[in-house]
Scaffold this motif. Structure first.
Motif, PDB file in Angstrom:
ATOM      1  N   ILE A 254       0.862  -1.184   0.000  1.00 40.38           N
ATOM      2  CA  ILE A 254       0.000   0.000   0.000  1.00 40.38           C
ATOM      3  C   ILE A 254       0.895   1.230   0.000  1.00 40.38           C
ATOM      4  N   THR A 255       0.596   2.164  -0.889  1.00 41.33           N
ATOM      5  CA  THR A 255       1.437   3.359  -0.995  1.00 41.33           C
ATOM      6  C   THR A 255       1.157   4.374   0.104  1.00 41.33           C
ATOM      7  N   ILE A 256      -0.026   4.376   0.690  1.00 38.58           N
ATOM      8  CA  ILE A 256      -0.379   5.331   1.742  1.00 38.58           C
ATOM      9  C   ILE A 256      -0.100   4.679   3.094  1.00 38.58           C
ATOM     10  N   PRO A 257       0.850   5.165   3.866  1.00 38.50           N
ATOM     11  CA  PRO A 257       1.191   4.504   5.139  1.00 38.50           C
ATOM     12  C   PRO A 257       0.026   4.474   6.128  1.00 38.50           C
ATOM     13  N   HIS A 258      -0.761   5.555   6.174  1.00 41.57           N
ATOM     14  CA  HIS A 258      -1.875   5.578   7.133  1.00 41.57           C
ATOM     15  C   HIS A 258      -2.900   4.489   6.822  1.00 41.57           C
ATOM     16  N   VAL A 259      -3.156   4.255   5.544  1.00 47.25           N
ATOM     17  CA  VAL A 259      -4.083   3.184   5.161  1.00 47.25           C
ATOM     18  C   VAL A 259      -3.502   1.820   5.530  1.00 47.25           C
TER      19      VAL A 259
END
Length: 418
Positions: A254-259
């Protein structure tokens, strides 16, 4: 620096001289870019030197161990010489800067393209979810144990060798010190293999296949000699290792760390909520069974029990009738004026039998054992098997009339009492 050119999406810059380029990441989160990557391509007809640039303070300001390790690896990375270079950038990674040094004054092109759905990221994410979901069953699978041993030996040969020689290391402190060093060395080799995988596959394919085959067969033989895991402690540790690997795959997919953090937290909660949900379901089922009305159980009576119950219920009903007739609420004078035999009714209320001995004797002679009514019933059962016999219907009508007449003869005062 201020002399570097800033790259943006869909750019195609052509240069001839030495220059540095930077791509500044977009800090705005967009969920459509969750599996999206950016590709920076450098093409030229002549060879050039590609050198990634990193600030000196990056390693000192690294927030995690992985960032520090990546920074240290980049410090040992030598400039690459090629005619074509491809960089894959994650959507919300760190800013990237690199320098291009052409050997001749030939033009080279730097282009930026977006790949909306990166298949590698999606495969990593799905593999992490499946590994975490089936970690308990996979840790007890013999085939997956052998497969894990082969993958570990290929990617981290030093770690696999140290695990195989663990019994020859007497002290645990020495083993863990060696294990930490082996893991750091293995991570460095994995990073170098990842960066140079395309070059190794194109130039040294035969050596790479030979390494995979030799190490894979050796590790399989060692795992087969030791056998699969048998103790619960080793199986539990193997399960935790699978789950940690699953979290790493989810984070890398996943490119978005928060996700990625949210998905990992949701996975942990779903795994942890299994026990309280199971307990709540068990308690709810017990409560439901406790308040659920019990099913009626029908018990079939024998002929003797049926006769005893009939006599008992009849005596109880007669006693209730006597008590009601003896109560002040009963209109005794109105009932006496309507009865044909008031003396017999008074005797019944005072405790006399409701039928006389003569009536009981006549009933036994008519309906008892050896009576004419029983013989007629037996003969009718045998004759009733013949269909379409008009004599049967006539005989049934006559028997019904006789039954009514017998009832009237046997209980002449039934109507008066009721």
């Amino acid at each position: 620096g201020g002399n570097c050119s800033i790259l943006q999406e869909a750019d195609a810059i052509q240069e001839r001289d030495e220059n540095c380029f930077c791509y500044v990441q977009n800090r705005t989160f967009r969920f459509q870019y969750i599996w999206s990557t950016l590709q920076v391509k450098i093409n030229s007809r002549e060879t050039f030197r590609f050198e990634p640039l990193a600030q000196k303070s990056d390693c000192r300001n690294a927030e995690t161990v992985f960032e520090f390790a990546a920074c240290a690896v980049r410090g040992f990375h030598k400039p690459e010489t090629a005619r074509e270079t491809l960089l894959r950038l994650q959507q919300y990674g760190e800013d990237i800067c690199f320098k291009i040094q052409p050997f001749r004054t030939e033009p080279y092109t730097v282009s930026v393209e977006r790949e909306m759905l990166d298949g590698k990221l999606l495969v990593l994410f799905v593999a992490g979810i499946l590994l975490f979901h089936f970690s308990n069953s996979l840790s007890r699978s013999t085939k997956f144990f052998y497969l894990s041993g082969i993958i570990l030996s290929v990617l981290a040969l030093l770690v696999f060798v140290l695990l195989a020689l663990k019994r020859f290391i007497p002290r645990h402190s020495t083993f863990w010190i060696l294990m930490s060093g082996c893991w750091m060395s293995s991570l460095y080799f994995i990073y170098c293999f990842k960066e140079n995988m395309q070059w190794l596959w194109s130039e040294h394919r035969s050596y790479l296949l030979g390494y995979f085959l030799a190490v894979g067969l050796t590790s399989f033989s060692i795992c087969y000699q030791h056998g699969p895991l048998s103790t619960e402690l080793s199986i539990t540790l193997f399960t935790w290792a699978i789950q940690l690997t699953a979290f790493l795959l989810i984070y890398c997919g996943i490119t978005i760390p928060h996700v990625a953090y949210a998905v990992i937290a949701a996975s942990l909660c779903s795994k942890g909520l299994g026990y309280p949900l199971g307990a709540a379901w068990h308690i709810g089922r017990k409560v439901k069974n406790h308040f659920k009305p019990k099913k009626l159980v029908f018990k079939f009576l024998t002929e003797e029990e049926y006769r005893e119950q009939g006599e008992r219920e009849t005596l109880g009903a007669l006693e209730e009738l006597r008590s009601f007739c003896s109560s002040p609420a009963f209109p005794s004078w109105i009932a006496v004026t309507k009865l044909q035999a008031p003396h017999r009714f008074a005797g019944f209320v005072l405790g006399s039998p409701h039928i006389s001995p003569a009536e009981a004797k006549a009933h036994d002679e008519e309906y008892g054992i050896g009576s004419s009514f029983l013989e007629q019933q037996l003969f009718e059962t045998g004759a009733g098997a013949e269909p379409d016999n008009p004599a049967n219907s006539i005989q049934e009508g006559e028997e019904e009339d006789e039954d009514e007449m017998h009832k009237q003869m046997a209980f002449p005062y039934a109507t008066e009492l009721l």
